[in-house]
Write an enzyme that holds these catalytic residues in place. Structure first.
Site, PDB file in Angstrom:
ATOM      1  CD  GLU A  15      -3.011  -0.699   0.274  1.00  0.00           C
ATOM      2  OE1 GLU A  15      -3.124   0.206  -0.465  1.00  0.00           O
ATOM      3  OE2 GLU A  15      -3.692  -1.750  -0.314  1.00  0.00           O
ATOM      4  CG  ASP A  24      -7.831   4.002  -5.297  1.00  0.00           C
ATOM      5  OD1 ASP A  24      -8.612   4.228  -6.251  1.00  0.00           O
ATOM      6  OD2 ASP A  24      -8.214   3.257  -4.517  1.00  0.00           O
TER       7      ASP A  24
END
Length: 150
Positions: A15, A24
């Site tokens: 991540e 994202d």
């Protein structure tokens, strides 16, 4: 079962930490170690900032739902490294996608090697195959099979 320290390290490494909110690969505002919601009613929004300490707090909260999903939907006993790999996958793809997956059906059908080969199918976001997701899925698959540890 609960995510191990090694499993948490794996997820955080993929991540990455971001102190500023960003979109994202699926265009969802995200912050910290993949947090998209501070609470049920408060999503991350562009312009938000977070400290590493706050990000760790949200990560620990966020990871609970992924652990619950794996514990709830997997009907066979798991080794810790299998559980950690599955939690990493679920944290990234979501509970519903996991529930609907061939991976879960094969795993619950007691075909763990066949299930492991399904990890690599989850490499698209926003309609594109992403190199970072390929790398993550290969690592998760290998971890699930007991072949790779951080």
């Amino acid at each position: 079962m609960r995510l191990s320290k090694l499993g948490a390290k794996l997820i955080k490494s993929f991540e990455g930490f971001r102190e500023d909110a960003y979109l994202d690969s699926a265009d969802v505002p995200t912050i910290g170690y993949g947090t998209t919601r501070y609470s049920e009613t408060k999503p991350v929004k562009m312009g938000d900032k977070i400290t590493r300490k706050e990000a760790n707090k949200y990560f620990l909260k966020d990871i609970r739902w992924a652990q619950r999903a794996v514990n709830k939907h997997v009907s066979r006993d798991l080794k810790q490294y299998e559980f950690d790999a599955l939690v990493s996958l679920v944290y990234n793809i979501g509970e519903q996608a996991f529930l609907d997956s061939t991976l879960l059906r094969r795993l619950n059908g007691d075909y763990p090697v066949s299930a492991a080969n399904e990890f690599i199918r989850w490499v698209e976001a926003g309609g594109q195959i992403l190199r970072g997701l390929i790398k993550r899925r290969v690592f998760e698959r290998d971890m699930f099979l007991g072949r790779s540890m951080i």
